[in-house]
Design an enzyme around this catalytic site. Structure first.
Site, PDB file in Angstrom:
ATOM      1  N   CYS A 220       8.926 -45.713 -31.063  1.00  0.00           N
ATOM      2  CA  CYS A 220       7.794 -45.901 -31.780  1.00  0.00           C
ATOM      3  C   CYS A 220       7.529 -47.311 -31.901  1.00  0.00           C
ATOM      4  O   CYS A 220       7.649 -48.174 -32.797  1.00  0.00           O
ATOM      5  CB  CYS A 220       7.838 -45.415 -33.199  1.00  0.00           C
ATOM      6  SG  CYS A 220       6.218 -45.438 -33.969  1.00  0.00           S
ATOM      7  N   CYS A 402       0.714 -42.912 -31.697  1.00  0.00           N
ATOM      8  CA  CYS A 402       1.479 -43.759 -32.588  1.00  0.00           C
ATOM      9  C   CYS A 402       0.486 -44.100 -33.791  1.00  0.00           C
ATOM     10  O   CYS A 402      -0.771 -44.906 -33.708  1.00  0.00           O
ATOM     11  CB  CYS A 402       1.672 -45.222 -32.206  1.00  0.00           C
ATOM     12  SG  CYS A 402       2.579 -46.374 -32.989  1.00  0.00           S
TER      13      CYS A 402
END
Ligand code: UQ1
Length: 470
Positions: A220, A402
């Site tokens: 991430c 994201c």
């Protein structure tokens, strides 16, 4: 992203000894010291064999990893209806399965970490055979793997999804600083320390706060700045930070990243760079944290410039990450140590009965849970086709996402595919530009995704942007 940590390959005593290729018999090494006569030994072995009958060590499919990818794929495979009990085995040494996307919210003081994990064993359908042990090595030429216990497990197809490991040692002094309760150094990248992030942020009143992001692939890629934006909002609310006159605020903030930009996708990077400037956050680009010494942070310069040392009062650090050694040192790995699969079919480039998804794979996209929603149905569809001797007909386009918390109730929902090209679900349906931070996206991130993850995705029933599947 994968559950918990892999404990590596060094294991305790070998408790199983193979007596036939697909049959093993349990032997406890210390048994002879407990019983003196051969009759007693054989009676003990019989008793042990009755309580723990030797299981088959051959499975149609072995899935390495009980994280997001491993569990999603295992359950989607089961839901095809083509597999009986114990046809599919899952290998993972972890006790807990963590919802890691939630750790940014823990760092921002918006969730408790205890609610984000579940015992891994309880998440597996009873039709799956669970080897709760580390993986020692891959033997793709023999269609087998060796477990940390020493057992060999044979397969027809192998799915490799053990995730990646955090290299805390990549930053000198980081482990020590994290473990020291009096230091103001934290990271949201582990269960043990994600609450230290909010504790240090909450008690911070004055001084320099630095948030770092390493050069290289991490899980991430937006998370290092998400926690910064949440901290900034908190300090703003408490009047310790004024974005319009940062130099006069008690707190000043810097984002030190090994990358040359705020984010890898130009469309979202432009918005985040504008936010950074508007909010008075200093941008230290191409600054790759290499050591922490007391209140000093030293950065290497990927652009070849001289190292830089900065003083800090609060530091949120992100270690470098990379493949597990048992993947990197295997015949399955590419040059960089990731499982070398085709970018679209997810099939191994050399071994057609080996597949990979998630962080450990060579797929050149951002490593997120959202990516798994798109990779899993492709891998499962192609694996089943391959088992049936048919042509592969599913293709992965690199989809990932994201959800960037840029404030306490604002999320910019970056969604993109290979090449950094935006592929925005809600733009397609409703024409909303997802680069604009929204409260609705915040609730998706904070409330909907954690729920749908445990209740549906982990059971093989959630297809991300495609909604419910199977
Ligand atoms: C998603 O499905 C998912 O998993 C539950 C996430 O996990 C954390 C996500 O961040 C995203 C973006 C998705 C994709 C789903 C939609 C509806 C866009």
């Amino acid at each position: 992203m994968v559950a918990g940590k892999h404990r590596g390959v060094t294991c305790g005593p070998i408790i199983y000894t193979l007596v036939a290729p697909s049959y093993s018999f349990p032997v406890i090494p210390s048994i002879s010291s407990m019983h003196s006569t051969p009759a007693a030994i054989s009676s003990s072995l019989r008793r042990f064999a009755t309580v723990a009958p030797a299981a088959s060590r051959s499975h149609k499919i072995v899935v390495v990893g009980g994280g997001t990818a491993g569990l999603t794929i295992s359950h989607q495979l089961l839901r095809t209806g083509k597999f009986a009990k114990d046809d599919i085995a899952v290998v993972d040494p972890a006790d807990w399965h963590h919802y890691q996307p939630g750790w940014t919210l823990v760092g921002g003081g918006l969730k408790d970490k205890e609610n984000l994990r579940r015992p891994l064993a309880g998440m597996l359908d009873s039709k799956l055979r669970f080897y709760n042990t580390a993986l020692h090595s891959f033997h793709p030429e023999q269609n087998s793997v060796t477990l940390g216990s020493g057992d060999t497990v044979n397969y027809e197809h192998l799915v490799v999804a053990p995730g990646i490991k955090l290299n805390f040692a990549s930053i000198r002094g980081l482990s020590e600083a994290l473990a020291d309760p009096s230091s103001q150094v934290s990271t949201i990248y582990s269960y043990d320390t994600c609450d230290k992030a909010i504790n240090t942020i909450q008690s911070f009143r004055k001084g320099t706060a630095i948030f770092t992001q390493p050069a290289g692939a991490i899980k991430c890629a937006g998370a290092p700045q998400k926690v910064m934006w949440l901290a900034l909002d908190r300090w703003k609310r408490a009047a310790f930070y004024n974005p319009t006159s940062p130099s006069e605020s008690p707190i000043n903030i810097a984002f030190a990243t090994g990358l040359p930009v705020m984010f890898g996708v130009p469309k979202y990077s432009a918005v985040l760079e504008k936010l950074r400037q508007e909010r008075g956050v200093e941008g230290l680009f191409q600054h790759d944290l290499i050591s922490i010494d007391g209140d000093k942070a030293t950065f290497a310069r990927p652009d070849g410039k001289e190292k830089v040392t900065r003083r800090f009062d609060l530091l949120h650090a992100v270690p470098k990450m990379g493949p597990h050694d048992f993947v990197k040192n295997s015949a399955l790995a590419d040059q960089a140590g990731y499982v070398d699969v085709d970018a679209h079919t997810l099939q191994h480039k050399k071994y057609p009965n080996v597949w990979s998804a998630g962080d450990a794979s060579s797929l050149a996209t951002s490593k997120t849970a959202a990516a798994i929603t798109a990779q899993s149905p492709v891998l499962v569809g192609n694996l089943v086709k391959s088992m049936d001797g048919k042509e592969l007909n599913s293709s992965y386009d690199g989809y990932t996402s994201c959800p960037l918390t840029v404030g306490e109730s604002k999320v910019l929902l970056a969604e993109f595919k290979y090449g950094g090209e935006p592929k925005e679900t809600f733009n397609q349906w409703f024409g909303v530009d997802q680069a604009t931070p929204r409260r609705a996206f915040y609730h998706l991130k904070k409330d909907f995704f954690p729920w749908v993850y445990y209740e549906h995705m982990m059971k093989g029933k959630w297809g991300g942007p495609k909604g419910w599947i199977n």
